[in-house]
Design a protein around this motif. Sequence first.
Motif, PDB file in Angstrom:
ATOM      1  N   ALA A  77       0.833  -1.205   0.000  1.00 31.48           N
ATOM      2  CA  ALA A  77       0.000   0.000   0.000  1.00 31.48           C
ATOM      3  C   ALA A  77       0.871   1.259   0.000  1.00 31.48           C
ATOM      4  O   ALA A  77       0.594   2.218  -0.731  1.00 31.48           O
ATOM      5  CB  ALA A  77      -0.934  -0.008   1.201  1.00 31.48           C
ATOM      6  N   ASN A 106      -4.186  -9.095   1.843  1.00 31.00           N
ATOM      7  CA  ASN A 106      -5.110  -8.243   1.089  1.00 31.00           C
ATOM      8  C   ASN A 106      -4.366  -7.269   0.185  1.00 31.00           C
ATOM      9  O   ASN A 106      -4.673  -7.126  -0.992  1.00 31.00           O
ATOM     10  CB  ASN A 106      -5.970  -7.479   2.096  1.00 31.00           C
ATOM     11  CG  ASN A 106      -7.127  -6.759   1.447  1.00 31.00           C
ATOM     12  OD1 ASN A 106      -7.589  -7.168   0.391  1.00 31.00           O
ATOM     13  ND2 ASN A 106      -7.581  -5.693   2.065  1.00 31.00           N
ATOM     14  N   HIS A 107      -3.357  -6.616   0.747  1.00 30.84           N
ATOM     15  CA  HIS A 107      -2.651  -5.587  -0.028  1.00 30.84           C
ATOM     16  C   HIS A 107      -1.852  -6.202  -1.165  1.00 30.84           C
ATOM     17  O   HIS A 107      -1.752  -5.627  -2.242  1.00 30.84           O
ATOM     18  CB  HIS A 107      -1.742  -4.780   0.888  1.00 30.84           C
ATOM     19  CG  HIS A 107      -2.457  -4.276   2.102  1.00 30.84           C
ATOM     20  ND1 HIS A 107      -3.557  -3.452   2.011  1.00 30.84           N
ATOM     21  CD2 HIS A 107      -2.268  -4.520   3.411  1.00 30.84           C
ATOM     22  CE1 HIS A 107      -4.000  -3.206   3.230  1.00 30.84           C
ATOM     23  NE2 HIS A 107      -3.239  -3.843   4.093  1.00 30.84           N
ATOM     24  N   HIS A 110      -4.089  -6.828  -4.059  1.00 31.73           N
ATOM     25  CA  HIS A 110      -4.559  -5.643  -4.778  1.00 31.73           C
ATOM     26  C   HIS A 110      -3.459  -4.919  -5.541  1.00 31.73           C
ATOM     27  O   HIS A 110      -3.716  -4.342  -6.592  1.00 31.73           O
ATOM     28  CB  HIS A 110      -5.300  -4.708  -3.821  1.00 31.73           C
ATOM     29  CG  HIS A 110      -6.621  -5.276  -3.404  1.00 31.73           C
ATOM     30  ND1 HIS A 110      -7.736  -5.210  -4.199  1.00 31.73           N
ATOM     31  CD2 HIS A 110      -6.976  -5.983  -2.317  1.00 31.73           C
ATOM     32  CE1 HIS A 110      -8.728  -5.826  -3.605  1.00 31.73           C
ATOM     33  NE2 HIS A 110      -8.292  -6.308  -2.448  1.00 31.73           N
TER      34      HIS A 110
END
Lengths: 335, 657
Positions: A77, A106-107, A110
């Motif tokens: 992120a 999660n990061h 993405h």
Amino acid sequence: MTQLPILTAKDFASDQDIRWCPGCGDYAILNQVKKVLAKIGARRENTVFVAGIGCSSRFPYYMSSYGLHSIHGRAPAFATGVKIANPDLDVWVITGDGDGLSIGGNHLMHILRRNVNVNILLFNNRIYGLTKGQYSPTSETGKKSPSTPMGSIDLPLTPLSIALAAEASFVARCIDVDKNLGEVLERAAAHRGSSFVEIYQDCNVFNHFAFKHASDKDTKEDNIIRLKNGKPLIYGKDRDKGIRLSGDYKLEKVVIGKDCQEDDLIFHDESDEKLAFMLSRMSYPEFPEPMGVYYDVKDDCYEDLLTQQVADAIEQRGEGSIEKLLNSGDTFEVK
Amino acid sequence: MGTGTKQEAGVKPTSEIKSAVVRFAGDSGDGMQLAGAQFTSTSAVIGNDIATLPDYPAEIRAPVGTVAGVSGFQINFSSESIYTPGDKVNALIAMNPAAFKAHIDDVDVGGIVLVNESEFGKMNLKKAGYPEGYNPLDDEEMNQRFQLFKVPISRLNTEALAESGLGNKDVNRCKNMYALGMVYWLYDRPLDTTINQIDSYFGKKKKMPEVAAANIAALKSGFYFGETAELFPVQYHVAKAAIKPGKYRKITGNEAVAMGLVTAAKLAGKDVCYCSYPITPASNVLHALAGMRNFGVKTFQAEDEIAAVCAAIGASYTGQLGVTGTSGPGLALKSEAIGLAVMTEMPLVVVNVQRGGPATGLPTKTEQSDLLQAMYGRNGECPVVIIAAQSPGDCFDSAIEASRIAMQHRVPVILMTDGYLGNGSEPWPIPDHTKFEKIKVEHATDPETYQPYARDENLVRPWALPGTPGLEHRIGGLEKQHITGNVNYEPDNHQLMVEVRQKKIDRLAKLIPEIEPYGDPEGELLVLGWGGTYGSIYTAVGNARKEGKKVSGLHLRHINPMPTNLGEVLKRFKRVLIPELNLGQLRMLIRGKYLADARGLNKVQGRPFLVEEIEQAIDLMLQGKYGDREYLRPHNGLVRVEDQDYDFTSIDGRSQS
């Protein structure tokens, strides 16, 4: 213009003492990264290492470039923010199996799907080192550790399968002490988009020899396949074994000359997503584990598209004027 | 408030009033927010002072016809200066029984209640939870208490649009415009602002001229119905407010934040990088900024709240204005990363549009209960700057101030607004952009003198940008050595660094303006507030002063650090009252820091204060009736000492005493 000085691997070392345990696989990776940066002509001032938390994430402190040691799991992120704001920087994300796949799963997913132009090195040692040896999301089921005295009951993740499922445009694997690491890192740096590299890394304190099958000089050639684009999947010390697709679309190990000929083997194609996924599912001891570049395709990068939208908006609407902005919306005069 | 009625032959009498509070209420699919927004624009354009309060459900479409699905929009418009959306409703427009039920208690006795009679059938009455056989429109008490106007709006709208060529569903969706037309007539407003907006939205932007025509037809039909039907006995007129001449725009707090951030970035020669995850009621800051790409604005809808703040920090690291926006639950998720920004001393603006908590709480309702989270909600000694905006328009100035401090002092700044400010609107005098002060921001460039954690006289460390040759350095969450910025665990160094980070914030106090009360500089009672309660407190203090009470008011913009003279100001008053939409968070800070015996008026009902609630608390404070109570709470608009004890075991919690 003045000629920029040519940097060597040494020039990429910071003045800080390295605090990894003696014998840790991280040293080999650090050395390779420095060599590769020198080789590709990277500039210290344009290079940013972003890391999360964990042993591997101390990496930026040992580099003489810019570095951001951030918080647990979030390096992708931060790296995304860096690239959005300044797409010209060369950004490397350093993470581990806990940092990248557990707290920061999660990061990771993405940044890969957005295809932000960064190089992600996931040091996989299949253990939590910094917190003293608990099992990780890549530890094998049954792993005994301080938090799993009776053996872990989790099924491990396969980092490359995750990366491919997350639409990564470059996926590779290598071993900390293997000669192909430098090559793969060079390819990762050259790829425009998110490059995901899993590095088998030995934690000689808490999980020594977790990857012995792939690193032991005497036996490894029988346990790994060195991927080469356009070439058949051949392995073995004597290069007499290969991988074939069976009639029911399953992978099978074959002996060349006995079970089949070379032409019957699978030929590696770095642009074939399905093949890449199948390769990612091959695991020791059932199969030899593929090393090298699994997948490499061109795709648009997030920050390029965003920069383009800004340029398009300026072209279509003109450069924003604060005066016009303040006077937009429902306005009225009071006389 | 009436000031006279005139009667001319052949026309209905017009009654001149100073101000009115109108509330549109209907099902969340009935377009009430739109009708309210249109009424607001029109009232602003014709020169009334306005304040609005949208009140919508957390569910996009709660079950149709139920009380949970009711969406309301309140506007106070006046010929005088106003600071709140109003206490009691003078006219309620209720599009169905549920809307009637949800809002009728807020209508002033004798107030106008315009209902869409078409929707008051058996089914809808049941959905609204009325007992079988009961229709409030037939209730004698209701008819006596209010001026009840029963108009079959749905049917009349359908008849008016019979020739429109639209299907039933689309025709029915125009009924909000029909109702709006009637209210326009009732309050003597022109239709042109709304007609132009319908035309430019449906006609030009959406290329649906037939929908535009139908909406305009519905609007006009409603207006003519008001004019020709012998329904309303009088038409009301609210004159222009005597507001300062100049150019104004209607602005909501969220719009103002977006505009303030962009302006601040430009003043600093930077671009905004706004990284956010959608969350009510902050999302439309993201929407507004996403539409400003031609200002160099980069918006990033992150995968979660944490990624949003991390990306914003990453953007600041490269030298842009990194901003993240959120509401309470999101602020909680961002806390570790905000700590990293404190540790790495990175510019960062965090916009917190507060809502009712804890947990998911009341997502669409307003509250001020994140103050202590903003102050202390992180691990370690982790001070940040906190600034609170006090009105929708003030969100603009506050956003510039927050950005300026973040960039110049390399600290995270939490900008506190709330749902009421974010979605509420007011007329905003458009500032002269040529008078804005440039925000001077320097970046380190000299490798000879550069030290990552060296400090200037304000204890600010240099902002060195990646890409600058010779300044390569490493930052991160581990404690750093003073000056060199190398990782360091020495006891004395940690003590020094913890204190330097605190001192950096404390010293800022010297750079922010001192504060002076409005009203008298000293007296019996100081009413101290912060954030979105400004309008209600200001009005209540003004009213009390008109009655000769020795009350003054003081409203904090800078909460951390606080103005240097605040302690001295507090000492000039015998008593201090702090009204807050929480259980006393500023009160705790003030008591802790200044040892002041401040008392509270504390409301956590998802709604702003009514002016009269604060007025009552002022009286109780002046009369010394608080006794030992640290705070009082209002109930149904009443603040009574004898009404304060909850019976937590009874069904409504009200004490039986």
